[in-house]
Design an enzyme around this catalytic site. Structure first.
Site, PDB file in Angstrom:
ATOM      1  N   ARG A  36       0.874  -1.169   0.000  1.00 37.57           N
ATOM      2  CA  ARG A  36       0.000   0.000   0.000  1.00 37.57           C
ATOM      3  C   ARG A  36       0.910   1.217   0.000  1.00 37.57           C
ATOM      4  O   ARG A  36       2.008   1.181   0.575  1.00 37.57           O
ATOM      5  CB  ARG A  36      -0.883   0.049   1.258  1.00 37.57           C
ATOM      6  CG  ARG A  36      -2.020  -0.947   1.274  1.00 37.57           C
ATOM      7  CD  ARG A  36      -3.132  -0.549   0.295  1.00 37.57           C
ATOM      8  NE  ARG A  36      -4.266  -1.461   0.357  1.00 37.57           N
ATOM      9  CZ  ARG A  36      -4.457  -2.519  -0.439  1.00 37.57           C
ATOM     10  NH1 ARG A  36      -3.574  -2.799  -1.387  1.00 37.57           N
ATOM     11  NH2 ARG A  36      -5.531  -3.270  -0.316  1.00 37.57           N
TER      12      ARG A  36
ATOM     13  N   GLU B 122      -3.711   7.418  -4.093  1.00 38.87           N
ATOM     14  CA  GLU B 122      -4.058   6.924  -5.435  1.00 38.87           C
ATOM     15  C   GLU B 122      -5.584   6.939  -5.613  1.00 38.87           C
ATOM     16  O   GLU B 122      -6.312   6.845  -4.626  1.00 38.87           O
ATOM     17  CB  GLU B 122      -3.508   5.495  -5.624  1.00 38.87           C
ATOM     18  CG  GLU B 122      -4.105   4.468  -4.679  1.00 38.87           C
ATOM     19  CD  GLU B 122      -3.488   3.079  -4.862  1.00 38.87           C
ATOM     20  OE1 GLU B 122      -2.258   2.944  -4.764  1.00 38.87           O
ATOM     21  OE2 GLU B 122      -4.280   2.140  -5.073  1.00 38.87           O
TER      22      GLU B 122
ATOM     23  N   HIS C  24      -1.818   0.171  -9.669  1.00 41.43           N
ATOM     24  CA  HIS C  24      -2.381  -0.786  -8.698  1.00 41.43           C
ATOM     25  C   HIS C  24      -3.022  -1.983  -9.419  1.00 41.43           C
ATOM     26  O   HIS C  24      -4.237  -2.215  -9.334  1.00 41.43           O
ATOM     27  CB  HIS C  24      -3.400  -0.098  -7.776  1.00 41.43           C
ATOM     28  CG  HIS C  24      -3.651  -0.860  -6.516  1.00 41.43           C
ATOM     29  ND1 HIS C  24      -3.997  -0.261  -5.327  1.00 41.43           N
ATOM     30  CD2 HIS C  24      -3.612  -2.198  -6.252  1.00 41.43           C
ATOM     31  CE1 HIS C  24      -4.172  -1.190  -4.384  1.00 41.43           C
ATOM     32  NE2 HIS C  24      -3.940  -2.384  -4.934  1.00 41.43           N
TER      33      HIS C  24
HETATM   34  P1  NAP Z   1      -0.282 -11.326   5.078  1.00 40.64           P
HETATM   35  O1  NAP Z   1      -0.063 -12.736   4.727  1.00 40.64           O
HETATM   36  O2  NAP Z   1      -1.187 -10.977   6.211  1.00 40.64           O
HETATM   37  O3  NAP Z   1       1.164 -10.662   5.300  1.00 40.64           O
HETATM   38  C1  NAP Z   1       1.263  -9.360   5.731  1.00 40.64           C
HETATM   39  C2  NAP Z   1       2.640  -9.020   6.243  1.00 40.64           C
HETATM   40  O4  NAP Z   1       2.491  -7.765   6.920  1.00 40.64           O
HETATM   41  C3  NAP Z   1       3.196 -10.032   7.229  1.00 40.64           C
HETATM   42  O5  NAP Z   1       4.533 -10.292   6.931  1.00 40.64           O
HETATM   43  C4  NAP Z   1       3.062  -9.321   8.551  1.00 40.64           C
HETATM   44  O6  NAP Z   1       4.155  -9.482   9.409  1.00 40.64           O
HETATM   45  C5  NAP Z   1       3.109  -7.859   8.182  1.00 40.64           C
HETATM   46  N1  NAP Z   1       2.413  -7.091   9.214  1.00 40.64           N
HETATM   47  C6  NAP Z   1       1.111  -7.138   9.552  1.00 40.64           C
HETATM   48  N2  NAP Z   1       0.851  -6.277  10.560  1.00 40.64           N
HETATM   49  C7  NAP Z   1       2.035  -5.676  10.846  1.00 40.64           C
HETATM   50  C8  NAP Z   1       2.423  -4.703  11.799  1.00 40.64           C
HETATM   51  N3  NAP Z   1       1.534  -4.156  12.659  1.00 40.64           N
HETATM   52  N4  NAP Z   1       3.725  -4.329  11.846  1.00 40.64           N
HETATM   53  C9  NAP Z   1       4.623  -4.883  11.000  1.00 40.64           C
HETATM   54  N5  NAP Z   1       4.311  -5.816  10.073  1.00 40.64           N
HETATM   55  C10 NAP Z   1       3.034  -6.207  10.005  1.00 40.64           C
HETATM   56  O7  NAP Z   1      -0.876 -10.503   3.854  1.00 40.64           O
HETATM   57  P2  NAP Z   1      -0.715 -10.817   2.295  1.00 40.64           P
HETATM   58  O8  NAP Z   1      -1.836 -11.660   1.849  1.00 40.64           O
HETATM   59  O9  NAP Z   1       0.670 -11.237   2.009  1.00 40.64           O
HETATM   60  O10 NAP Z   1      -0.980  -9.351   1.695  1.00 40.64           O
HETATM   61  C11 NAP Z   1      -0.118  -8.291   2.021  1.00 40.64           C
HETATM   62  C12 NAP Z   1      -0.649  -6.981   1.496  1.00 40.64           C
HETATM   63  O11 NAP Z   1      -0.411  -6.866   0.099  1.00 40.64           O
HETATM   64  C13 NAP Z   1      -2.164  -6.770   1.597  1.00 40.64           C
HETATM   65  O12 NAP Z   1      -2.568  -6.411   2.899  1.00 40.64           O
HETATM   66  C14 NAP Z   1      -2.412  -5.683   0.596  1.00 40.64           C
HETATM   67  O13 NAP Z   1      -2.313  -4.422   1.212  1.00 40.64           O
HETATM   68  C15 NAP Z   1      -1.282  -5.868  -0.399  1.00 40.64           C
HETATM   69  N6  NAP Z   1      -1.799  -6.288  -1.706  1.00 40.64           N
HETATM   70  C16 NAP Z   1      -1.567  -5.504  -2.783  1.00 40.64           C
HETATM   71  C17 NAP Z   1      -2.029  -5.898  -4.020  1.00 40.64           C
HETATM   72  C18 NAP Z   1      -1.774  -5.066  -5.247  1.00 40.64           C
HETATM   73  O14 NAP Z   1      -2.564  -5.118  -6.171  1.00 40.64           O
HETATM   74  N7  NAP Z   1      -0.688  -4.340  -5.302  1.00 40.64           N
HETATM   75  C19 NAP Z   1      -2.774  -7.067  -4.161  1.00 40.64           C
HETATM   76  C20 NAP Z   1      -2.979  -7.848  -3.042  1.00 40.64           C
HETATM   77  C21 NAP Z   1      -2.478  -7.453  -1.813  1.00 40.64           C
HETATM   78  P3  NAP Z   1       4.525 -10.810  10.229  1.00 40.64           P
HETATM   79  O15 NAP Z   1       5.193 -11.669   9.200  1.00 40.64           O
HETATM   80  O16 NAP Z   1       5.416 -10.295  11.284  1.00 40.64           O
HETATM   81  O17 NAP Z   1       3.206 -11.365  10.704  1.00 40.64           O
END
Ligand code: NAP
Length: 311
Positions: free
Chosen positions: A230, A259, A277
């Site tokens: 994000r 955005e 995005h």
């Molecule tokens: P996920 O499996 O929940 O992984 C999220 C990561 O964020 C984990 O490594 C987690 O850390 C970390 N995190 C969460 N809360 C935190 C905090 N308070 N402080 C520090 N680190 C924290 O999520 P995911 O499925 O991989 O998705 C990740 C993100 O990608 C989504 O939330 C979304 O915003 C983004 N995304 C973008 C697109 C795009 O089109 N560009 C598409 C899909 C998703 P830990 O490893 O320490 O738990």
């Protein structure tokens, strides 16, 4: 009475599937909230495909609301504390998009390092024929890459980096089981150790500016940032300063603060690759995200367990 409101731009087949369960459609959450009170009063489920903030004020205009089924894994637009306080369940669409988002991160990394945008322009403009080959680019394999946030998507990115023969480092809040990737307990130490830094964190207030000016300084003049998470996770002003002044070598960005409006300073830079995005924006993945969102909606209406609950 309408139980399901589908918010956002759904495809024809998605609309047909929601129409079968009697959903009403609105382009934006504001449109639903502006609907007559008797329509709002019956809405128990919002199928949400939108980035507008969905918090206490919005929830209170939907007194029967019990489920927000988000289309997308990132649900930072929805206030979970406000949902919890009202007994509203929230679901998202994890995993089905991991491969596409990881592919885009790697594509932007390679595009930036190998100068593919400039190379394409070199051919199209006839410069190749007039001036010969373009300047040399940067070798990717053998370099060091760091992933900030080794979650579902972060892990797919790390797997791909390893396949491209980069040395993989990562930072998460705790060390994970990995095939030998190097763990860093803080993001500054990670940035200091790598050439490419790929950000795969969740968005929202807790991770705002997690990639701070200090992290950017630690990555340094040879460093490249890739962000598919994000816009809020990076101090964008600090990143722009570094990109303009030689404090960073470049960036590949799919997400931005504010955005779809993008800071015009980005448009002046020739060391960045910018994407609107589109991490999950393929036909197959978007269809799978829609199906998972609808499975959560239909499970809820049938009184069954939710497939991918957030709270
Ligand atoms: P996920 O499996 O929940 O992984 C999220 C990561 O964020 C984990 O490594 C987690 O850390 C970390 N995190 C969460 N809360 C935190 C905090 N308070 N402080 C520090 N680190 C924290 O999520 P995911 O499925 O991989 O998705 C990740 C993100 O990608 C989504 O939330 C979304 O915003 C983004 N995304 C973008 C697109 C795009 O089109 N560009 C598409 C899909 C998703 P830990 O490893 O320490 O738990």
């Amino acid at each position: 009475m309408t139980e399901v409101a589908a918010i956002g731009g759904y495809s024809d087949s998605e609309r047909a599937a929601y129409a079968e369960i009697g959903a009403v459609f609105h382009d934006t959450l504001s449109d639903l909230l502006a609907a007559p009170e008797d329509e709002r009063a019956g809405v128990r489920v919002v199928a949400y495909k939108h980035h507008q903030a969905f918090g206490a004020a919005e929830m209170d205009k939907l007194p029967a609301l019990a489920l927000i089924a988000n289309y997308g894994v990132g649900y930072d637009a929805i206030s979970i504390p406000d949902a919890d306080a009202r007994g509203v369940k929230v679901t998202n669409t994890p995993n089905v998009l991991n491969d596409d988002v990881a592919d885009l991160a790697i594509a932007m990394l390679l595009m930036q390092a190998r100068g593919l945008v400039q190379g394409d322009a070199w051919v199209r403009s006839g410069t190749w024929a007039k001036e010969g080959p373009p300047p040399l680019a940067r070798k990717v394999s053998g370099s060091r890459a760091g992933v900030v946030g080794l979650g579902r998507i972060g892990r797919e990115i790390a797997d791909r980096l390893a396949a491209l023969k980069l040395e993989v480092h990562y930072h998460s809040r705790s060390e994970k089981e990995t095939p030998g990737w190097t763990y860093h307990a803080d993001p500054v130490s990670l940035a200091d150790a790598v050439d490419f830094l790929v950000v795969a964190l969740v968005g929202g207030p807790e991770t705002e500016h997690y990639v701070s000016r200090e992290v950017i300084d630690a990555l340094g003049p040879q460093g490249v940032i890739v962000n598919i998470s994000r816009g809020s996770t990076i101090d964008e002003g600090a990143m722009l300063d570094a990109l303009e002044q030689g404090g960073l070598a470049g960036a590949g960005l799919d997400v931005f603060q504010g955005e779809p409006k993008v800071d015009p300073r980005f448009l002046e830079l020739d060391n960045v690759v910018l994407q609107p995005h589109v991490g999950s924006a393929t036909h197959g993945t978007r269809a799978d995200m829609g199906k998972l969102q609808r499975r959560n909606v239909t499970a809820f209406l049938a009184g069954d367990a939710l497939e991918t609950p957030v709270n």
